[in-house]
Design a protein around this motif. Structure first.
Motif, short mmCIF file in Angstrom:
data_model
loop_
_atom_site.label_atom_id
_atom_site.label_comp_id
_atom_site.label_asym_id
_atom_site.label_seq_id
_atom_site.Cartn_x
_atom_site.Cartn_y
_atom_site.Cartn_z
N PHE A 67 -4.39 3.03 -6.78
CA PHE A 67 -4.36 1.60 -6.44
C PHE A 67 -5.31 1.29 -5.29
CE2 PHE A 67 0.24 1.77 -8.04
CZ PHE A 67 -0.13 1.34 -9.31
N ASP A 72 -4.45 -3.22 -7.72
CA ASP A 72 -3.05 -3.08 -8.10
C ASP A 72 -2.80 -3.16 -9.60
OD1 ASP A 72 -3.59 -5.73 -8.45
OD2 ASP A 72 -1.99 -6.48 -7.15
N GLY A 87 0.88 -2.01 -9.70
CA GLY A 87 1.20 -1.47 -8.38
C GLY A 87 1.68 -2.46 -7.35
N SER A 88 1.97 -3.68 -7.74
CA SER A 88 2.47 -4.66 -6.78
C SER A 88 3.55 -5.51 -7.44
CB SER A 88 1.34 -5.57 -6.29
OG SER A 88 0.90 -6.44 -7.34
N SER A 398 5.54 2.62 -5.42
CA SER A 398 4.52 1.91 -4.64
C SER A 398 5.05 0.59 -4.11
CB SER A 398 3.28 1.66 -5.50
OG SER A 398 2.60 2.86 -5.77
N ASP A 402 5.44 -0.15 0.07
CA ASP A 402 4.30 -0.96 0.48
C ASP A 402 4.42 -1.25 1.98
OD1 ASP A 402 2.40 -2.92 0.97
OD2 ASP A 402 2.75 -3.97 -0.91
#
Length: 515
Positions: A67, A72, A87-88, A398, A402
């Motif tokens: 990422f 993302d 990834g978000s 992830s 974060d």
């Protein structure tokens, strides 16, 4: 009957694979009229795609590194199968919530064959019927009915810890198996230890084979024609064992409750309630409804008996690693409880305990890559083309690590969820990722949360958890490492579980009188 040699099998496999690749290429060209690019990702090779960079161990950590390179949203192919990794939380919400009608399907996992586990069923009417049956008994407005069972199991758990604390992992599994068996089937774990063993075999297989690509047969279903004796066909022998065990898990306890119901000895439980709603008769409709209900019960046991086990084991590890957190939690319990064991009506008065439970779900997520979704149709998103059949995975690890939302994310810190001594609603709740996404979010999460609360609050009320000592009396280092797989558990570690006082010991011994 046609007899095929090994050479014939290899030739047929090669032809089928080539045809599949060509068909996929033509389909993509036809379904992408605007000629949009695919999302960014590692460059692959002809035919094999990104096989050599495809993560095979703790993929969530490798994707987390990707990422930082690609952004993302990452796309790559392996043998023609597309993978999209998100990834978000923003990407996950866009795909799995706003476009849920297109991204709620599941891939076909040939190795599994666990049709009764609705978490892996294809999206459609059959899945909805299974989930509805389960949801009726586990939604937020009914799970309170199981609180007496959960309290009883938590108190049995602390009694077991007092007698043999070194077997804490076994006791954790035993306690959660006991609570869900009583709720689902009206049975005690003592009389069903073999069933618990079968369920653990099922979950071990799920952890290994739960993601597409774990076994080549998921990529090339034609491999199913390979005979068991063929060199390298160990995967098929594993599949046969899992199928056999799954037949037992799906049917044995349900049939046992049926027999008890006919004999008038069955205890009221979810299974008996479901049986009462099956249409009368022996026709196809009645048999189909029974299949759905027996599967829903088996799902409850599979999910409730083991997934929360990982979070509770992580809790023990965290308490040994973070003694200050443990002391703060115990101080709150002592202040609120005043020398008694916790009940569910104490929970609103225990904000630090509630924050600790949130952190336990965030720190080491049980399903760090969640379960794979599939794009039912080709799609255009954020200027990119997403082909039909793409496997889409949200990287829960992830999202829950974060640093923009969780400062120092690798540390265990319940205070991150508190403000002025109360839960801070502005802090991202870990349940946005810890139980899956969209329409396929885990429907048993409310039962799991209640079990977690009862167990953790009981343990901290009466025990101190500390690292084990070596021969020289020095504390043995605990490394917070997790296992690989769809379901992730803490690696083996040892700890000391010590009653906090003589009064605590007496509370534990008297707990059987309070049940």
């Amino acid at each position: 009957m046609i007899h095929l040699s090994t050479t014939d099998l290899l030739i047929l496999s090669g032809i089928a694979f080539s045809t599949w690749l060509i068909h996929g290429y033509i389909q993509e060209r036809r379904e992408n009229p605007n000629n949009l690019p695919l999302p960014p990702g590692p460059k692959g090779y002809p035919i094999i795609g990104s096989l050599f960079s495809f993560p095979t161990y703790k993929a969530w950590l490798e994707y987390d590194k990707w990422f930082k390179i690609y952004g993302d949203m990452i796309y790559f192919k392996v043998f023609g199968r597309g993978f999209l990794i998100l990834g978000s939380l923003e990407r996950v919400y866009d795909i799995f919530e706003r476009r849920s009608s297109n991204y709620s399907d599941r891939p076909r996992l040939v190795m599994m064959g666990w049709d009764y586990i609705f978490a892996f069923q294809k999206y459609g009417t059959w899945w909805r019927r299974h989930r509805r049956q389960f949801h009726d008994h586990f939604h937020p407005n009914v799970v309170y009915k199981y609180q007496p069972i959960q309290v009883d199991s938590a108190r049995g758990f602390v009694r077991d810890l007092l007698e043999s604390p070194e077997k804490f992992r076994y006791h954790i599994r035993y306690a959660f198996a006991d609570s869900i068996l009583k709720a689902m089937y009206g049975m005690d774990v003592q009389e069903n230890e073999s069933y618990v063993g079968h369920a653990e075999t099922t979950l071990a297989g799920l952890a290994v084979a739960g993601h597409p690509g774990s076994f080549l047969v998921d990529m090339f279903p034609i491999m199913k024609i390979i005979p068991d004796w063929f060199p390298g066909a160990e995967w098929k022998r594993k599949a046969n064992v899992w199928r056999y065990v799954n037949t037992i898990v799906a049917n044995s306890l349900w049939n046992s409750v049926k027999e008890r119901l006919e004999a008038g000895t069955a205890k009221p439980c979810i299974a008996t309630a479901m049986m009462a709603s099956i249409p009368d008769g022996d026709g196809p409709e009645s048999k189909e409804e029974e299949t759905i209900r027996s599967g829903a019960c088996a799902n409850g046991f599979i999910g409730g008996a083991d997934t929360t086990v990982s979070t509770v084991t992580s809790f023990f590890m965290a308490m040994a690693l973070y003694p200050d957190v443990q002391k703060k939690a115990q101080a709150e319990l002592d202040r609120v409880l005043g020398g008694r064991l916790p009940e569910f009506n104490d929970r609103p008065s225990l904000p630090y305990i509630n924050a600790l439970l949130k952190e336990a779900g965030r720190w080491q997520p049980v399903t760090p890559m969640a379960i794979t979704h599939v794009a039912s149709n080709a799609d255009e998103y954020s200027g990119y083309y997403i082909p039909k059949g793409t496997c889409v995975l949200g990287n829960a690890w992830s999202i829950l690590h974060d640093p923009e939302f969780y400062k120092d994310p690798l540390s265990f810190n319940p205070d991150r969820f508190l403000k002025n001594g109360e839960i801070d609603p502005s802090v991202r709740d870990p349940t946005v990722a810890s139980f899956g996404f969209g329409r396929r979010i885990c429907p048993g999460r409310f039962f799991s949360d209640a079990s977690l609360y009862s167990t953790v609050s009981h343990v901290l009320t009466v025990f101190d958890i500390k690292p084990s000592l070596d021969g020289n009396g020095k504390e043995i280092e605990i490394k917070p490492e997790m296992t690989d797989g769809l379901l992730s558990y803490p690696e083996e570690f040892e700890c000391r579980i010590i009653p906090r006082s003589k009064e605590a010991q007496q509370l534990i011994r008297n707990s059987s009188l309070m049940a």
